[in-house]
Design an enzyme around this catalytic site. Structure first.
Site, PDB file in Angstrom:
ATOM      1  N   CYS A   1      51.398  22.978 -25.876  1.00  0.00           N
ATOM      2  CA  CYS A   1      51.121  24.394 -25.643  1.00  0.00           C
ATOM      3  C   CYS A   1      50.320  24.478 -24.348  1.00  0.00           C
ATOM      4  O   CYS A   1      49.279  23.823 -24.225  1.00  0.00           O
ATOM      5  CB  CYS A   1      50.309  24.967 -26.806  1.00  0.00           C
ATOM      6  SG  CYS A   1      49.631  26.608 -26.512  1.00  0.00           S
TER       7      CYS A   1
ATOM      8  N   CYS B   1      56.318  27.590 -20.304  1.00  0.00           N
ATOM      9  CA  CYS B   1      55.857  27.855 -21.675  1.00  0.00           C
ATOM     10  C   CYS B   1      56.677  26.976 -22.596  1.00  0.00           C
ATOM     11  O   CYS B   1      57.908  26.893 -22.452  1.00  0.00           O
ATOM     12  CB  CYS B   1      56.039  29.329 -22.030  1.00  0.00           C
ATOM     13  SG  CYS B   1      55.721  29.718 -23.781  1.00  0.00           S
TER      14      CYS B   1
END
Length: 264
Positions: A70, A177
């Site tokens: 992440c 992302c």
């Protein structure tokens, strides 16, 4: 051997699926945070506490290696997580694949969340690894949230918007992302055929396996455990909309169940 992967939503799935394919014996813990997601807009101190507390629970639950697949967690909490767990527990972070993209291409678009696009972290990566390239930052508003909801219409709309804001001369896009590889096929279909795609999941999985091989812990049994904001749970139904989710859903099941999952 248990590896814990921590992300507020489904962003851990691409890396987890790569680990499952490479090492079916690994026990995987997926830590999702539906109560606190998304992390990007949250205050830094809040996110650091959330990530560190989750990592501690993972280690208490048997994790020998912790992965932060992440970007938000890696940017704001990687150092704090390593400090909290100490040198005996490897912690693997995520870095957007700007360096390899700049090595191969001169015109690059970095697709990322609005928070990451505006961050000094991304700007520093571009300056460090792509200073000689023509780099465009493309904020993919709502794409990660739409993926977490399994909202295919919103996913398509967000991808179309990002594609329209990607310069026509772009040679490569970097998926900034960890959610975005879940819809990589649709992203590529929205762009000219010659555009190359770079994401970090392969590199994160490879680094995780290096850390796994360096830790003296007995092999696992290929189990999958899912925790939702600290509570034992299961993969969210929307995870099965993506190939990576289906790989993980079939991994810990009996052979007949796995075959049925593959046929759906």
């Amino acid at each position: 051997m248990t590896v814990a992967l921590i992300d507020s939503g489904l962003g851990s799935l691409p890396t987890a699926a790569r680990l499952r394919r490479a090492r079916p014996d690994l026990d995987l813990q997926l830590h999702l945070d539906p109560d606190g997601a998304p992390w990007g807009p949250k205050p830094v101190e809040w996110t650091v506490r959330r990530v560190v507390d989750t990592a501690r629970r993972a280690v208490d639950g048997g994790a020998a290696v912790v992965v932060l697949p992440c970007n938000t967690a890696s940017v704001v909490a990687l150092a704090e997580t390593r400090s909290a767990l100490g040198p005996s527990v490897p912690v693997v972070g995520t870095v957007p694949a700007i360096k390899p993209a700049a090595r191969d291409c001169r015109t690059i678009a970095v697709w990322a969340t609005a928070a990451t696009t505006a961050s000094s972290y991304q700007a520093a990566l571009v300056q460090q690894f792509a200073a000689d390239a023509d780099v465009t930052a493309v904020a993919c508003h709502g794409l990660a949230d739409a993926i977490d909801r399994g909202d295919t219409d919103a996913v398509s709309a967000a991808i179309l918007s990002a594609a329209e804001r990607t310069p026509a001369h772009t040679e490569a896009i970097v998926l900034g992302c960890t959610h975005y590889p879940l819809v990589a096929g649709e992203i590529m279909a929205s762009l000219p055929p010659a555009v190359r795609m770079y994401d970090s999941a392969d590199a994160v999985a490879a680094q995780t396996l290096r850390q796994v091989d360096a830790v003296d812990v007995p092999p696992g049994a290929g189990a999958l455990s899912v925790f939702l904001s600290g509570r034992p749970g299961s993969l969210p139904p929307q995870a099965l909309s993506f190939e990576a989710g289906r790989v993980l859903a079939g991994a810990g099941a009996d052979p007949l169940s796995a075959r049925r999952t593959a046929l759906r």
